[in-house]
Scaffold this motif. Structure first.
Motif, PDB file in Angstrom:
ATOM      1  N   MET A 196       0.820  -1.215   0.000  1.00  0.00           N
ATOM      2  CA  MET A 196       0.000   0.000   0.000  1.00  0.00           C
ATOM      3  C   MET A 196       0.855   1.266   0.000  1.00  0.00           C
ATOM      4  SD  MET A 196      -3.061  -1.372   0.144  1.00  0.00           S
ATOM      5  CE  MET A 196      -4.264  -0.192   0.738  1.00  0.00           C
ATOM      6  N   GLN A 197       1.783   1.367  -0.973  1.00  0.00           N
ATOM      7  CA  GLN A 197       2.644   2.543  -1.074  1.00  0.00           C
ATOM      8  C   GLN A 197       2.610   3.126  -2.480  1.00  0.00           C
ATOM      9  OE1 GLN A 197       6.496   1.056   0.316  1.00  0.00           O
ATOM     10  NE2 GLN A 197       6.201   2.161   2.248  1.00  0.00           N
ATOM     11  N   VAL A 198       2.748   4.449  -2.551  1.00  0.00           N
ATOM     12  CA  VAL A 198       2.824   5.149  -3.825  1.00  0.00           C
ATOM     13  C   VAL A 198       3.818   6.288  -3.651  1.00  0.00           C
ATOM     14  CG1 VAL A 198       0.928   6.744  -3.286  1.00  0.00           C
ATOM     15  CG2 VAL A 198       1.468   6.225  -5.676  1.00  0.00           C
ATOM     16  N   ALA A 199       4.509   6.665  -4.724  1.00  0.00           N
ATOM     17  CA  ALA A 199       5.477   7.756  -4.651  1.00  0.00           C
ATOM     18  C   ALA A 199       4.774   9.093  -4.839  1.00  0.00           C
ATOM     19  CB  ALA A 199       6.559   7.567  -5.714  1.00  0.00           C
ATOM     20  N   ASP A 200       5.132  10.089  -3.998  1.00  0.00           N
ATOM     21  CA  ASP A 200       4.558  11.428  -4.177  1.00  0.00           C
ATOM     22  C   ASP A 200       5.329  12.187  -5.250  1.00  0.00           C
ATOM     23  OD1 ASP A 200       6.927  12.208  -2.992  1.00  0.00           O
ATOM     24  OD2 ASP A 200       6.034  12.645  -1.042  1.00  0.00           O
ATOM     25  N   THR A 201       5.007  13.455  -5.435  1.00  0.00           N
ATOM     26  CA  THR A 201       5.647  14.234  -6.500  1.00  0.00           C
ATOM     27  C   THR A 201       7.152  14.364  -6.298  1.00  0.00           C
ATOM     28  OG1 THR A 201       5.061  16.245  -5.269  1.00  0.00           O
ATOM     29  CG2 THR A 201       3.577  15.559  -7.044  1.00  0.00           C
ATOM     30  N   GLY A 202       7.604  14.225  -5.067  1.00  0.00           N
ATOM     31  CA  GLY A 202       9.035  14.293  -4.796  1.00  0.00           C
ATOM     32  C   GLY A 202       9.734  12.949  -4.846  1.00  0.00           C
ATOM     33  N   GLY A 203       8.954  11.888  -5.156  1.00  0.00           N
ATOM     34  CA  GLY A 203       9.538  10.561  -5.243  1.00  0.00           C
ATOM     35  C   GLY A 203       9.597   9.821  -3.930  1.00  0.00           C
ATOM     36  N   ALA A 205       7.967   7.795  -0.602  1.00  0.00           N
ATOM     37  CA  ALA A 205       6.885   6.836  -0.386  1.00  0.00           C
ATOM     38  C   ALA A 205       5.815   7.414   0.540  1.00  0.00           C
ATOM     39  CB  ALA A 205       7.434   5.542   0.199  1.00  0.00           C
ATOM     40  N   THR A 206       4.564   7.281   0.129  1.00  0.00           N
ATOM     41  CA  THR A 206       3.428   7.655   0.977  1.00  0.00           C
ATOM     42  C   THR A 206       2.452   6.485   1.008  1.00  0.00           C
ATOM     43  OG1 THR A 206       2.230   8.659  -0.885  1.00  0.00           O
ATOM     44  CG2 THR A 206       3.643  10.108   0.413  1.00  0.00           C
ATOM     45  N   THR A 207       1.591   6.476   2.013  1.00  0.00           N
ATOM     46  CA  THR A 207       0.666   5.353   2.196  1.00  0.00           C
ATOM     47  C   THR A 207      -0.597   5.543   1.364  1.00  0.00           C
ATOM     48  OG1 THR A 207       1.462   5.012   4.443  1.00  0.00           O
ATOM     49  CG2 THR A 207      -0.667   4.044   3.883  1.00  0.00           C
ATOM     50  N   VAL A 208      -1.029   4.460   0.720  1.00  0.00           N
ATOM     51  CA  VAL A 208      -2.301   4.446  -0.012  1.00  0.00           C
ATOM     52  C   VAL A 208      -3.413   4.104   0.973  1.00  0.00           C
ATOM     53  CG1 VAL A 208      -3.625   3.350  -1.856  1.00  0.00           C
ATOM     54  CG2 VAL A 208      -1.175   3.743  -2.149  1.00  0.00           C
ATOM     55  N   THR A 209      -4.366   4.991   1.142  1.00  0.00           N
ATOM     56  CA  THR A 209      -5.439   4.768   2.110  1.00  0.00           C
ATOM     57  C   THR A 209      -6.504   3.831   1.554  1.00  0.00           C
ATOM     58  OG1 THR A 209      -6.740   6.660   1.348  1.00  0.00           O
ATOM     59  CG2 THR A 209      -5.065   7.080   3.033  1.00  0.00           C
ATOM     60  N   ALA A 210      -7.311   3.300   2.454  1.00  0.00           N
ATOM     61  CA  ALA A 210      -8.409   2.429   2.041  1.00  0.00           C
ATOM     62  C   ALA A 210      -9.406   3.186   1.166  1.00  0.00           C
ATOM     63  CB  ALA A 210      -9.110   1.858   3.273  1.00  0.00           C
ATOM     64  N   ALA A 270       9.457  -3.562 -10.920  1.00  0.00           N
ATOM     65  CA  ALA A 270       9.862  -2.159 -11.063  1.00  0.00           C
ATOM     66  C   ALA A 270      11.082  -1.876 -10.191  1.00  0.00           C
ATOM     67  CB  ALA A 270       8.705  -1.242 -10.679  1.00  0.00           C
ATOM     68  N   THR A 271      12.047  -1.111 -10.726  1.00  0.00           N
ATOM     69  CA  THR A 271      13.305  -0.881 -10.016  1.00  0.00           C
ATOM     70  C   THR A 271      13.101  -0.147  -8.690  1.00  0.00           C
ATOM     71  OG1 THR A 271      13.609   1.122 -11.350  1.00  0.00           O
ATOM     72  CG2 THR A 271      14.710  -0.897 -12.098  1.00  0.00           C
ATOM     73  N   ASP A 272      12.134   0.768  -8.647  1.00  0.00           N
ATOM     74  CA  ASP A 272      11.834   1.472  -7.402  1.00  0.00           C
ATOM     75  C   ASP A 272      10.395   1.964  -7.448  1.00  0.00           C
ATOM     76  OD1 ASP A 272      11.844   3.889  -8.949  1.00  0.00           O
ATOM     77  OD2 ASP A 272      14.018   4.023  -8.671  1.00  0.00           O
ATOM     78  N   LEU A 273       9.958   2.526  -6.338  1.00  0.00           N
ATOM     79  CA  LEU A 273       8.568   2.973  -6.219  1.00  0.00           C
ATOM     80  C   LEU A 273       8.264   4.119  -7.188  1.00  0.00           C
ATOM     81  CD1 LEU A 273       5.970   2.426  -4.637  1.00  0.00           C
ATOM     82  CD2 LEU A 273       6.712   4.131  -2.964  1.00  0.00           C
ATOM     83  N   LYS A 274       9.241   4.973  -7.433  1.00  0.00           N
ATOM     84  CA  LYS A 274       9.037   6.098  -8.352  1.00  0.00           C
ATOM     85  C   LYS A 274       8.794   5.595  -9.765  1.00  0.00           C
ATOM     86  CE  LYS A 274      11.136  10.413  -9.948  1.00  0.00           C
ATOM     87  NZ  LYS A 274      12.328  11.313  -9.844  1.00  0.00           N
ATOM     88  N   ALA A 275       9.567   4.591 -10.185  1.00  0.00           N
ATOM     89  CA  ALA A 275       9.383   4.026 -11.529  1.00  0.00           C
ATOM     90  C   ALA A 275       8.017   3.364 -11.647  1.00  0.00           C
ATOM     91  CB  ALA A 275      10.490   3.017 -11.824  1.00  0.00           C
ATOM     92  N   LEU A 276       7.587   2.669 -10.594  1.00  0.00           N
ATOM     93  CA  LEU A 276       6.281   2.015 -10.620  1.00  0.00           C
ATOM     94  C   LEU A 276       5.160   3.044 -10.718  1.00  0.00           C
ATOM     95  CD1 LEU A 276       4.588  -0.597 -10.323  1.00  0.00           C
ATOM     96  CD2 LEU A 276       4.615  -0.200  -7.849  1.00  0.00           C
ATOM     97  N   THR A 277       5.254   4.108  -9.901  1.00  0.00           N
ATOM     98  CA  THR A 277       4.221   5.141  -9.921  1.00  0.00           C
ATOM     99  C   THR A 277       4.187   5.861 -11.262  1.00  0.00           C
ATOM    100  OG1 THR A 277       4.512   5.440  -7.531  1.00  0.00           O
ATOM    101  CG2 THR A 277       3.379   7.188  -8.715  1.00  0.00           C
ATOM    102  N   GLY A 278       5.347   5.982 -11.912  1.00  0.00           N
ATOM    103  CA  GLY A 278       5.399   6.614 -13.234  1.00  0.00           C
ATOM    104  C   GLY A 278       4.608   5.834 -14.270  1.00  0.00           C
ATOM    105  N   GLY A 279       4.530   4.519 -14.117  1.00  0.00           N
ATOM    106  CA  GLY A 279       3.690   3.688 -14.974  1.00  0.00           C
ATOM    107  C   GLY A 279       4.158   3.544 -16.412  1.00  0.00           C
TER     108      GLY A 279
END
Length: 466
Positions: A196-203, A205-210, A270-279
């Motif tokens: 339940m993590q996603v990268a914010d605009t600064g790269g 990690a932040t929590t994905v809420t329910a 995905a290499t990191d959370l930022k790459a995953l969030t970039g999609g």
């Protein structure tokens, strides 16, 4: 695929004033190929899922899995109603028969929104996946794909089953390559699928809420939405009382696997959370392999998008054809939309879907996504209500496929879908609600006063119970 080429039986001569019907020319394999192509797993994976990665990160696979579980209940509703009311009108024919003509009209409007918006949404992704060869404008390319799909939609349905079947094989291969590469280059364990993590605009990690997951379920439902195509094709399926349910359930199962497995692989690879969030899935594939493999996958996806466009135009033209046959519009419009061409396809209705779809490629993509998510959820809600009413009166004894756990299944679905609607953005709710309100006024001032001659839902005689 032999059943897609089975000779069409000689049609019985129709009375001049009898409702026009479509030819029963495809079997369960052909119907499944067409329906799977409408789900278009690979193009959904590469065009729609990246948007979910951007908002949900590692929770994307979990959200799609929950959406797929909800879709099982939806598929049960479609299977039962589709075998009771096998009409090219799809949802509106089923809901009109079970829940009343106004409810049927509203679900028709919602389905019309979906069928007009989804093809251009998918088509606009073509340019991104042709980029390894040529750089094109996304809107112009999407419009071109829509026009190409419109021309293909004018052909015989059995010919299209072959065309879409070939393209479908290529897109499944592309999805399989992504899955293999993602799992073989895994940077995190299976536990990441529920982190339940996603990268914010600064790269960071932040929590994905329910609540974000619940909000994302509207798009997750859209991911596998195309299984309902089997209901639209029910008037052209041989032995619809058996084949509709088989096609709906088989398509949902196959499409869920083809979409969910690569999503899990991408999340883990995905290499990191930022790459995953970039999609940017194409870049990930190239990084996992080489540019040649990346180009191959991209071209397969481009073909999958064209394939989806063809099938969606086929499906959507049948909806307009059926609405004209049921006299939803003024007489000149009904006459035009119900015309069949030399190949047996409703050619005016096909053009009426394809040309506006090309124009919609120039509309903001986020707006199209939002309105589609709300419309799909609302449409499923009305279908679930109709399924709850499907065993009243003579329908209780009509030969049909019957869902397990009725009425608990549709009741649970109604509660969950209503809650999902409350979690959508106000802007998209207002857009969809405004269109629905305008449609209600059309019903009140035009259709309802002409209830004996207009919006009279017809069911093909060859499946009407004796």
């Amino acid at each position: 695929m032999t059943d897609t080429l089975r000779p069409v039986e000689n049609a019985v001569a129709e009375a001049p004033d009898s409702p026009k019907t479509l030819k029963r020319s495809i079997g369960v394999v052909g119907g499944t190929l067409l329906t799977l192509s409408c789900v278009t797993p690979a193009s959904t994976l590469f065009v729609v899922v990246p948007d979910l990665f951007g908002s949900l990160g590692t929770a994307t696979a979990l959200t799609i899995a929950i959406g797929s579980l909800l879709c099982i209940a939806v598929a049960f509703c479609y299977s039962e109603l589709g075998t009771l009311i096998p009409s090219a009108g799809g949802e509106y024919a089923m809901v009109s028969t079970m829940a009343g003509r106004l409810a049927g009209w509203l679900v028709f409007v919602l389905s019309l929104l979906v069928v007009m918006i989804v093809p251009p949404v998918i088509s606009m992704g073509t340019a991104d996946y042709l980029a390894p060869i040529v750089h094109l404008d996304p809107a112009m390319t999407g419009a071109g794909v829509m026009l190409l799909a419109t021309l293909a939609g004018l052909l015989d349905l059995r010919a299209n089953a072959w065309i879409t079947g070939i393209f479908l094989v290529l897109e499944v291969i592309a999805a399989g390559v992504v899955a293999v590469l993602g799992f073989s280059h895994s940077h995190r364990g299976v536990s990441s699928l529920t982190s339940m993590q996603v990268a914010d605009t600064g790269g960071h990690a932040t929590t994905v809420t329910a609540m974000l997951v619940v909000s994302g379920l509207a798009i997750a439902l859209f991911v596998t939405q195309g299984f309902s195509t089997a209901v639209y094709l029910s008037e052209e399926l041989e032995n619809p009382r058996r084949n509709v349910a088989r096609t709906v359930l088989a398509t949902l199962a196959i499409s869920t696997v083809v979409i969910l497995v690569p999503v899990a692989a991408i999340t883990m690879g995905a290499t990191d959370l930022k790459a995953l969030t970039g999609g940017d899935i194409s870049s990930m594939v190239t990084a996992w392999s080489n540019s040649a493999v990346g180009t191959f996958v991209s071209l397969c996806v481009a073909l999958a998008i064209i394939n989806a466009g063809i099938v969606m135009v086929i499906q959507n033209s049948r909806v307009l054809f059926a609405s004209a046959r049921d006299k939803a519009w003024p007489a000149p419009v009904n006459s035009a939309l119900s015309r069949l061409g030399r190949f047996g396809s409703p050619w005016v209705a096909t053009l009426a879907v394809g040309v506006p779809g090309a124009l919609l490629c120039f509309v903001n993509l986020d707006t199209l996504y939002g309105v589609t998510g709300v419309s799909v959820t609302g449409m499923y809600l009305l279908v679930a209500i109709a399924a709850l009413l499907s065993r009243r009166g003579h329908h209780k004894h009509t030969p049909a496929w019957r869902m397990p756990l009725w009425p608990a299944m549709p009741v649970l679905l109604i509660v969950v879908l209503a809650y999902i609607l409350t979690q959508q953005e106000t802007t998209y709710l207002l857009w969809t609600g405004g269109i629905t309100a305008a449609a209600t006024l059309y019903w009140a001032f035009y259709l309802r006063p002409r209830k004996t001659t207009h919006w009279v839902v017809s069911i093909p005689d060859d499946v009407t119970p004796e």
